[in-house]
Design a protein around this motif. Structure first.
Motif, PDB file in Angstrom:
ATOM      1  N   PHE A 129     -49.429 -17.881  27.572  1.00 38.24           N
ATOM      2  CA  PHE A 129     -49.476 -17.220  26.295  1.00 38.24           C
ATOM      3  C   PHE A 129     -48.328 -17.813  25.365  1.00 38.24           C
ATOM      4  O   PHE A 129     -47.105 -17.807  25.926  1.00 38.24           O
ATOM      5  CB  PHE A 129     -49.209 -15.619  26.356  1.00 38.24           C
ATOM      6  CG  PHE A 129     -49.197 -14.912  25.061  1.00 38.24           C
ATOM      7  CD1 PHE A 129     -50.030 -14.319  24.339  1.00 38.24           C
ATOM      8  CD2 PHE A 129     -47.703 -14.769  24.604  1.00 38.24           C
ATOM      9  CE1 PHE A 129     -49.776 -13.866  23.238  1.00 38.24           C
ATOM     10  CE2 PHE A 129     -47.526 -13.830  23.368  1.00 38.24           C
ATOM     11  CZ  PHE A 129     -48.569 -13.593  22.678  1.00 38.24           C
ATOM     12  N   ALA A 130     -48.699 -18.196  24.153  1.00 44.34           N
ATOM     13  CA  ALA A 130     -47.692 -18.670  23.262  1.00 44.34           C
ATOM     14  C   ALA A 130     -47.901 -18.020  21.959  1.00 44.34           C
ATOM     15  O   ALA A 130     -48.737 -17.754  21.312  1.00 44.34           O
ATOM     16  CB  ALA A 130     -47.867 -20.035  23.119  1.00 44.34           C
ATOM     17  N   MET A 131     -46.690 -17.046  21.591  1.00 42.76           N
ATOM     18  CA  MET A 131     -46.726 -16.491  20.299  1.00 42.76           C
ATOM     19  C   MET A 131     -46.887 -17.288  19.236  1.00 42.76           C
ATOM     20  O   MET A 131     -45.996 -18.357  19.117  1.00 42.76           O
ATOM     21  CB  MET A 131     -45.332 -15.388  20.320  1.00 42.76           C
ATOM     22  CG  MET A 131     -45.455 -14.692  19.135  1.00 42.76           C
ATOM     23  SD  MET A 131     -46.459 -13.252  19.175  1.00 42.76           S
ATOM     24  CE  MET A 131     -46.180 -12.591  17.555  1.00 42.76           C
ATOM     25  N   GLY A 132     -47.591 -16.870  18.184  1.00 44.37           N
ATOM     26  CA  GLY A 132     -47.673 -17.500  16.855  1.00 44.37           C
ATOM     27  C   GLY A 132     -47.103 -16.639  15.896  1.00 44.37           C
ATOM     28  O   GLY A 132     -45.822 -16.483  15.776  1.00 44.37           O
ATOM     29  N   LYS A 133     -47.826 -16.139  14.989  1.00 39.78           N
ATOM     30  CA  LYS A 133     -47.154 -15.436  13.750  1.00 39.78           C
ATOM     31  C   LYS A 133     -47.869 -13.900  13.863  1.00 39.78           C
ATOM     32  O   LYS A 133     -48.965 -14.093  14.250  1.00 39.78           O
ATOM     33  CB  LYS A 133     -47.362 -15.963  12.611  1.00 39.78           C
ATOM     34  CG  LYS A 133     -46.496 -17.315  12.447  1.00 39.78           C
ATOM     35  CD  LYS A 133     -46.661 -17.869  11.079  1.00 39.78           C
ATOM     36  CE  LYS A 133     -48.021 -18.550  10.785  1.00 39.78           C
ATOM     37  NZ  LYS A 133     -48.057 -18.986   9.414  1.00 39.78           N
ATOM     38  N   VAL A 134     -47.452 -12.987  12.947  1.00 42.80           N
ATOM     39  CA  VAL A 134     -47.934 -11.745  13.010  1.00 42.80           C
ATOM     40  C   VAL A 134     -47.570 -11.286  11.713  1.00 42.80           C
ATOM     41  O   VAL A 134     -46.399 -11.264  11.041  1.00 42.80           O
ATOM     42  CB  VAL A 134     -47.496 -10.679  13.851  1.00 42.80           C
ATOM     43  CG1 VAL A 134     -45.924 -10.372  13.935  1.00 42.80           C
ATOM     44  CG2 VAL A 134     -48.296  -9.123  13.736  1.00 42.80           C
ATOM     45  N   GLY A 135     -48.566 -10.801  10.779  1.00 44.23           N
ATOM     46  CA  GLY A 135     -48.301 -10.417   9.175  1.00 44.23           C
ATOM     47  C   GLY A 135     -49.470  -9.888   8.653  1.00 44.23           C
ATOM     48  O   GLY A 135     -50.552  -9.698   9.244  1.00 44.23           O
ATOM     49  N   VAL A 136     -49.571  -9.801   7.476  1.00 43.04           N
ATOM     50  CA  VAL A 136     -50.414  -8.859   6.603  1.00 43.04           C
ATOM     51  C   VAL A 136     -51.320  -9.966   5.744  1.00 43.04           C
ATOM     52  O   VAL A 136     -50.465 -10.679   5.048  1.00 43.04           O
ATOM     53  CB  VAL A 136     -50.167  -7.586   5.848  1.00 43.04           C
ATOM     54  CG1 VAL A 136     -51.018  -7.167   4.912  1.00 43.04           C
ATOM     55  CG2 VAL A 136     -49.465  -6.674   6.691  1.00 43.04           C
ATOM     56  N   VAL A 137     -52.443 -10.130   5.996  1.00 42.79           N
ATOM     57  CA  VAL A 137     -53.413 -11.068   5.104  1.00 42.79           C
ATOM     58  C   VAL A 137     -54.363 -10.296   4.342  1.00 42.79           C
ATOM     59  O   VAL A 137     -54.524  -9.108   4.473  1.00 42.79           O
ATOM     60  CB  VAL A 137     -53.982 -12.184   5.957  1.00 42.79           C
ATOM     61  CG1 VAL A 137     -52.880 -12.987   6.713  1.00 42.79           C
ATOM     62  CG2 VAL A 137     -54.947 -11.606   6.890  1.00 42.79           C
ATOM     63  N   SER A 138     -54.663 -10.837   3.166  1.00 41.32           N
ATOM     64  CA  SER A 138     -55.934 -10.155   2.380  1.00 41.32           C
ATOM     65  C   SER A 138     -57.395 -10.629   2.738  1.00 41.32           C
ATOM     66  O   SER A 138     -57.625 -11.996   2.747  1.00 41.32           O
ATOM     67  CB  SER A 138     -55.795 -10.446   0.923  1.00 41.32           C
ATOM     68  OG  SER A 138     -56.441  -9.998   0.133  1.00 41.32           O
ATOM     69  N   ARG A 139     -58.341  -9.733   2.890  1.00 39.76           N
ATOM     70  CA  ARG A 139     -59.679  -9.971   3.226  1.00 39.76           C
ATOM     71  C   ARG A 139     -60.443  -9.083   2.083  1.00 39.76           C
ATOM     72  O   ARG A 139     -59.819  -8.126   1.592  1.00 39.76           O
ATOM     73  CB  ARG A 139     -59.999  -9.870   4.605  1.00 39.76           C
ATOM     74  CG  ARG A 139     -59.565 -10.933   5.628  1.00 39.76           C
ATOM     75  CD  ARG A 139     -59.751 -12.268   5.173  1.00 39.76           C
ATOM     76  NE  ARG A 139     -59.679 -13.241   6.251  1.00 39.76           N
ATOM     77  CZ  ARG A 139     -58.537 -14.038   6.052  1.00 39.76           C
ATOM     78  NH1 ARG A 139     -57.707 -14.024   5.050  1.00 39.76           N
ATOM     79  NH2 ARG A 139     -58.183 -14.973   6.847  1.00 39.76           N
ATOM     80  N   GLN A 140     -61.780  -9.385   2.194  1.00 41.50           N
ATOM     81  CA  GLN A 140     -62.663  -8.657   1.291  1.00 41.50           C
ATOM     82  C   GLN A 140     -62.763  -7.141   1.435  1.00 41.50           C
ATOM     83  O   GLN A 140     -62.595  -6.452   0.477  1.00 41.50           O
ATOM     84  CB  GLN A 140     -64.197  -9.283   1.263  1.00 41.50           C
ATOM     85  CG  GLN A 140     -64.162 -10.762   0.922  1.00 41.50           C
ATOM     86  CD  GLN A 140     -63.710 -10.790  -0.642  1.00 41.50           C
ATOM     87  OE1 GLN A 140     -64.186  -9.842  -1.617  1.00 41.50           O
ATOM     88  NE2 GLN A 140     -63.368 -12.014  -0.974  1.00 41.50           N
ATOM     89  N   ALA A 141     -62.194  -6.762   2.789  1.00 42.56           N
ATOM     90  CA  ALA A 141     -62.316  -5.407   2.999  1.00 42.56           C
ATOM     91  C   ALA A 141     -60.728  -4.773   2.672  1.00 42.56           C
ATOM     92  O   ALA A 141     -60.689  -3.597   2.830  1.00 42.56           O
ATOM     93  CB  ALA A 141     -62.427  -5.166   4.523  1.00 42.56           C
TER      94      ALA A 141
END
Length: 205
Positions: A129-141
């Motif tokens: 396991f290798a951590m990437g990023k975590v955050g809020v993104v926008s999608r159509q929903a």
């Protein structure tokens, strides 16, 4: 007298030049026989990850789960194999996978809650396991919490081959409902557009 001494000296010099020329011509230069020199084979290169790209002409179909989980829809690639297991549905094709896990009664996920509650379990169960990023993104929903990471797949039951995958985990939430949508494929595969089609198609019902 001077002529008698001069002639032998010239003759000796010429003889020395002739002998030197004969000697150099009779011995080939060292290392010219390259055809007889054996070369060690180059070491085998490590096998790269297969591309795993989803074709540009891929067709997508609408998936709507039945029963108590039938509160959302999402587009998935047509023709991919479907597997249902303990409330989780997955769609796979060769090296790519889409996993859908609906949940109920869950509080709205945040970047902090995903980091604190989800990542430790992934570290424990996902090889390399290798951590990437975590955050809020926008999608159509609407806004959705996205976690990216990498890890090894389970060995292929036939070939034993292991592939290092890139993962995108989207946590959609509405009211007391949550759907975790995880997309994965080999590291280096260019699936940005297909994954965007899938995640942008998600709708609550």
């Amino acid at each position: 007298m001077r002529r008698t001494l001069f002639v032998p000296m010239v003759t000796a010099a010429v003889a020395a030049v002739v002998l030197a020329g004969c000697g150099s011509g009779s011995t080939p230069p060292t290392g010219t026989g390259s055809a007889s020199v054996s070369q060690a084979p180059a070491p085998a290169a490590s096998e790269p990850n297969p591309a795993g790209d989803i074709p540009d002409n891929q067709v997508y179909v609408l998936y709507a789960p039945g029963g108590s989980n039938g509160a959302f829809t999402v587009k998935v690639p047509e023709g991919w194999a479907r597997t249902d297991s303990a409330g989780t549905v997955s769609f796979t094709d060769k090296l790519n996978r889409i996993e859908i896990v609906p949940r109920s009664g869950a509080a709205a996920p945040t970047s902090q809650s995903v980091s604190a509650q989800v990542v430790p379990g992934l570290r424990q169960h996902v090889p390399k396991f290798a951590m990437g990023k975590v955050g809020v993104v926008s999608r159509q929903a609407g806004p959705v919490v996205l976690l990216t990471y990498q890890g090894d797949t389970a060995p292929d039951p036939v070939t034993g081959k292991v592939v290092h995958d890139a993962f995108e985990r989207y946590a959609f939430h509405s009211g007391s409902r949550e759907v975790d949508l995880t997309l994965s494929g080999p590291v280096g595969a260019d699936n940005v557009d297909p994954w965007r089609i899938v995640t942008d198609s998600f709708r609550w019902q």
